[in-house]
Design a protein around this motif. Structure first.
Motif, PDB file in Angstrom:
ATOM      1  N   UNK A  74     -33.253 -15.103  74.936  1.00  0.00           N
ATOM      2  CA  UNK A  74     -32.506 -15.151  73.451  1.00  0.00           C
ATOM      3  C   UNK A  74     -31.385 -14.700  73.221  1.00  0.00           C
ATOM      4  N   UNK A  75     -30.726 -15.068  72.144  1.00  0.00           N
ATOM      5  CA  UNK A  75     -29.386 -14.548  71.765  1.00  0.00           C
ATOM      6  C   UNK A  75     -29.389 -14.468  70.308  1.00  0.00           C
ATOM      7  N   UNK A  76     -28.143 -14.128  69.792  1.00  0.00           N
ATOM      8  CA  UNK A  76     -28.034 -14.035  68.562  1.00  0.00           C
ATOM      9  C   UNK A  76     -27.001 -15.041  67.990  1.00  0.00           C
ATOM     10  N   UNK A  77     -27.097 -15.724  66.877  1.00  0.00           N
ATOM     11  CA  UNK A  77     -26.329 -16.811  66.320  1.00  0.00           C
ATOM     12  C   UNK A  77     -25.205 -15.773  64.971  1.00  0.00           C
ATOM     13  N   UNK A  78     -24.221 -15.166  65.376  1.00  0.00           N
ATOM     14  CA  UNK A  78     -23.623 -14.612  64.283  1.00  0.00           C
ATOM     15  C   UNK A  78     -23.239 -15.417  63.236  1.00  0.00           C
ATOM     16  N   UNK A  79     -23.438 -14.717  61.927  1.00  0.00           N
ATOM     17  CA  UNK A  79     -23.086 -15.504  60.812  1.00  0.00           C
ATOM     18  C   UNK A  79     -21.516 -14.885  60.491  1.00  0.00           C
ATOM     19  N   UNK A  80     -21.072 -15.816  59.758  1.00  0.00           N
ATOM     20  CA  UNK A  80     -19.531 -15.323  59.200  1.00  0.00           C
ATOM     21  C   UNK A  80     -19.412 -14.470  58.100  1.00  0.00           C
ATOM     22  N   UNK A  81     -19.662 -13.159  58.487  1.00  0.00           N
ATOM     23  CA  UNK A  81     -19.652 -12.065  57.444  1.00  0.00           C
ATOM     24  C   UNK A  81     -18.830 -11.174  58.078  1.00  0.00           C
ATOM     25  N   UNK A  82     -18.191 -10.398  57.180  1.00  0.00           N
ATOM     26  CA  UNK A  82     -17.333  -9.234  57.408  1.00  0.00           C
ATOM     27  C   UNK A  82     -18.079  -8.147  58.122  1.00  0.00           C
ATOM     28  N   UNK A  83     -17.715  -7.331  59.180  1.00  0.00           N
ATOM     29  CA  UNK A  83     -18.519  -6.252  59.651  1.00  0.00           C
ATOM     30  C   UNK A  83     -18.883  -5.477  58.100  1.00  0.00           C
ATOM     31  N   UNK A  84     -20.070  -5.215  58.282  1.00  0.00           N
ATOM     32  CA  UNK A  84     -20.542  -4.322  57.026  1.00  0.00           C
ATOM     33  C   UNK A  84     -20.357  -2.599  57.198  1.00  0.00           C
ATOM     34  N   UNK A  85     -20.041  -2.059  56.149  1.00  0.00           N
ATOM     35  CA  UNK A  85     -20.063  -0.724  56.185  1.00  0.00           C
ATOM     36  C   UNK A  85     -20.617  -0.395  54.974  1.00  0.00           C
ATOM     37  N   UNK A  86     -21.150   0.772  54.510  1.00  0.00           N
ATOM     38  CA  UNK A  86     -21.710   1.342  53.436  1.00  0.00           C
ATOM     39  C   UNK A  86     -20.594   1.513  52.491  1.00  0.00           C
ATOM     40  N   UNK A  87     -19.719   1.981  52.606  1.00  0.00           N
ATOM     41  CA  UNK A  87     -18.600   2.059  51.547  1.00  0.00           C
ATOM     42  C   UNK A  87     -18.007   0.626  51.031  1.00  0.00           C
ATOM     43  N   UNK A  88     -17.714  -0.143  52.231  1.00  0.00           N
ATOM     44  CA  UNK A  88     -17.540  -1.403  51.546  1.00  0.00           C
ATOM     45  C   UNK A  88     -18.393  -2.363  50.794  1.00  0.00           C
ATOM     46  N   UNK A  89     -19.464  -2.193  51.231  1.00  0.00           N
ATOM     47  CA  UNK A  89     -20.465  -2.899  50.533  1.00  0.00           C
ATOM     48  C   UNK A  89     -20.788  -2.375  49.182  1.00  0.00           C
ATOM     49  N   UNK A  90     -20.894  -0.981  48.990  1.00  0.00           N
ATOM     50  CA  UNK A  90     -20.647  -0.360  47.457  1.00  0.00           C
ATOM     51  C   UNK A  90     -19.367  -0.839  46.732  1.00  0.00           C
ATOM     52  N   UNK A  91     -18.315  -0.767  47.427  1.00  0.00           N
ATOM     53  CA  UNK A  91     -17.086  -1.159  46.526  1.00  0.00           C
ATOM     54  C   UNK A  91     -17.207  -2.728  46.007  1.00  0.00           C
ATOM     55  N   UNK A  92     -17.614  -3.537  47.015  1.00  0.00           N
ATOM     56  CA  UNK A  92     -17.958  -4.924  46.701  1.00  0.00           C
ATOM     57  C   UNK A  92     -18.930  -5.051  45.728  1.00  0.00           C
ATOM     58  N   UNK A  93     -19.883  -4.307  45.744  1.00  0.00           N
ATOM     59  CA  UNK A  93     -20.940  -4.353  44.693  1.00  0.00           C
ATOM     60  C   UNK A  93     -20.397  -3.978  43.173  1.00  0.00           C
ATOM     61  N   UNK A  94     -19.514  -2.891  43.164  1.00  0.00           N
ATOM     62  CA  UNK A  94     -19.221  -2.405  42.147  1.00  0.00           C
ATOM     63  C   UNK A  94     -18.144  -3.588  41.442  1.00  0.00           C
ATOM     64  N   UNK A  95     -17.397  -4.010  42.275  1.00  0.00           N
ATOM     65  CA  UNK A  95     -16.188  -5.057  41.674  1.00  0.00           C
ATOM     66  C   UNK A  95     -17.000  -6.117  40.952  1.00  0.00           C
ATOM     67  N   UNK A  96     -18.098  -6.719  41.763  1.00  0.00           N
ATOM     68  CA  UNK A  96     -18.992  -7.766  41.122  1.00  0.00           C
ATOM     69  C   UNK A  96     -19.476  -7.437  39.821  1.00  0.00           C
ATOM     70  N   UNK A  97     -20.123  -6.057  39.786  1.00  0.00           N
ATOM     71  CA  UNK A  97     -20.744  -5.677  38.665  1.00  0.00           C
ATOM     72  C   UNK A  97     -19.665  -5.546  37.566  1.00  0.00           C
ATOM     73  N   UNK A  98     -18.564  -5.291  37.605  1.00  0.00           N
ATOM     74  CA  UNK A  98     -17.642  -5.410  36.708  1.00  0.00           C
ATOM     75  C   UNK A  98     -17.212  -6.725  36.069  1.00  0.00           C
ATOM     76  N   UNK A  99     -17.300  -7.765  36.987  1.00  0.00           N
ATOM     77  CA  UNK A  99     -17.130  -9.164  36.508  1.00  0.00           C
ATOM     78  C   UNK A  99     -18.325  -9.449  35.611  1.00  0.00           C
ATOM     79  N   UNK A 100     -19.464  -8.988  36.054  1.00  0.00           N
ATOM     80  CA  UNK A 100     -20.665  -9.433  35.235  1.00  0.00           C
ATOM     81  C   UNK A 100     -20.530  -8.827  33.842  1.00  0.00           C
ATOM     82  N   UNK A 101     -20.051  -7.462  33.792  1.00  0.00           N
ATOM     83  CA  UNK A 101     -19.844  -6.644  32.765  1.00  0.00           C
ATOM     84  C   UNK A 101     -18.925  -7.576  31.792  1.00  0.00           C
ATOM     85  N   UNK A 102     -17.725  -8.008  32.423  1.00  0.00           N
ATOM     86  CA  UNK A 102     -16.843  -8.688  31.473  1.00  0.00           C
ATOM     87  C   UNK A 102     -17.446 -10.048  30.789  1.00  0.00           C
TER      88      UNK A 102
END
Length: 391
Positions: A74-102
């Motif tokens: 067995x192996x893993x077929x990695x997806x083309x995503x940035x290495x996730x960290x909790x801080x980066x994910x929350x910052x990205x979520x905040x920015x997308x929520x701001x666009x939704x509010x606009x």
């Protein structure tokens, strides 16, 4: 007819299951053809002793019901995503929520005061930690707590705006992001309160929420993010046995892979070459009941003397033969794109993975046909070359 989304439509219409069936047809026929070629390449001298030897070989092969060798890993077929960290994910979520509010507040401009989101302040607080070369755990935790509060505030604002405006103002992508961010916030808040980094079905990408962390323990990366793939190989041809976005114990796939081998070739293999995780008691019992040799040492007290030396020799030979499937994974990741799956949707990603295995098998079949053609060509012209050299 040549719209940029044409290949996406083809991938959706074909699907993983259709490509699996095509791969089964091609790989099974190619593996049988390879066995016939190996049988034809055996020495055909007309001596009496060789004839007896061939007759003995045929009689033993007819009596032996199990044929071939199965390699499984067995192996893993990695997806083309940035290495996730909790801080980066929350910052990205905040920015997308701001666009939704606009978007939701746009029809209310001039009638209702826009809610404050403190986006500039939140951005500065995020960059103050993200730009540090080695931030301490306490600093990162404090920054995560701040971003969590910003995300919670934005979600409350969106809830209030939704009571005045319809969510139909949002695009399909924005609405999907809103649903994902709500679950992401719930997971991050639970992990923050419990002071842990593990949670069931953890989201590591907002744009690809189906991607899961797969713990592999490799030297390059302990954790990979993508689909886990169980692959079997027969005579150099790969078969996709199981594909899942959630991590699974590959040891449980041995019996179903053996049953799939019997369905393809009409018999069980003589031997199965695997690593240690497949050598469970259930798998050993199944292999013993069906006359299949499972690679690796037997259970019980270690043997001594000549039998131990023979076991070491067989184990070394099995390990060298099992390297072929590791090389197949390396070939797929270096040359055929299995090292980074660029499709964004779960279904299209599964189709791409199945397609890569299909292309690898086609390339191997073409190489085999080319070698067979060159053998026939040189066997036809070799006598004339020998005659020229003799003169």
């Amino acid at each position: 007819p040549f719209h940029p989304s044409l290949m996406t439509h083809f991938r959706k219409r074909l699907g993983e299951q259709v490509l699996r069936e095509i791969n089964e047809i091609i790989a099974v026929e190619a593996a049988k053809w390879r066995q016939d070629q190996d049988r034809d390449d055996e020495p055909k001298s007309g001596t009496k002793s060789n004839g007896k030897r061939r007759a003995k070989h045929r009689s033993t092969s007819e009596e032996d019901q199990n044929q071939g060798v199965l390699l499984l890993d067995a192996t893993c077929a990695p997806a083309d995503v940035a290495f996730p960290t909790d801080l980066n994910l929350l910052n990205e979520a905040r920015e997308k929520l701001e666009d939704i509010i606009d978007t939701l507040h746009a029809p209310l401009v001039g009638h209702v005061r826009k809610p404050r989101t403190y986006r500039e302040k939140a951005r500065k607080q995020f960059l103050a930690v993200a730009k540090q070369r080695r931030a301490s755990g306490k600093v990162i935790r404090r920054a995560i707590g701040k971003q969590l509060r910003y995300v919670a505030r934005n979600l409350r604002i969106i809830h209030d705006l939704a009571s005045r405006q319809s969510l139909e103002l949002l695009s399909r992508k924005q609405y999907r992001h809103l649903l994902v961010i709500q679950e992401l916030y719930r997971q991050q808040r639970i992990m923050f309160e419990r002071k842990t980094h593990q949670i069931e079905d953890r989201i590591v990408s907002i744009s690809q929420p189906h991607v899961r962390p797969i713990v592999r323990g490799k030297a390059k990366a302990r954790v990979e993010f993508g689909a886990k793939v169980s692959v079997s190989m027969v005579n150099g041809y790969a078969f996709l046995e199981r594909l899942s976005w959630d991590s699974f114990n590959e040891g449980v796939t041995l019996i179903e892979s053996l049953e799939a081998y019997k369905r393809r070739f009409g018999c069980y293999p003589k031997a199965v070459l695997t690593d240690q995780i497949y050598r469970t008691r259930e798998n050993r019992a199944f292999c013993k009941a069906h006359g299949i040799r499972l690679s690796g040492p037997a259970l019980g007290r270690p043997v001594q003397g000549e039998e131990a030396a023979e076991q070491r020799r067989v184990a070394k030979q099995d390990a060298s033969e099992r390297n072929a499937i590791e090389g197949k994974f390396g070939e797929g990741k270096r040359k055929y794109g299995l090292g980074r799956i660029r499709a964004c949707l779960a279904k299209t990603s599964e189709t791409v993975i199945a397609l890569q295995l299909l292309v690898m098998n086609l390339e191997r079949r073409l190489r085999g046909l080319f070698v067979s053609l060159m053998k026939q060509l040189f066997s036809a012209i070799l006598p004339s070359f020998q005659a020229i050299c003799a003169h």
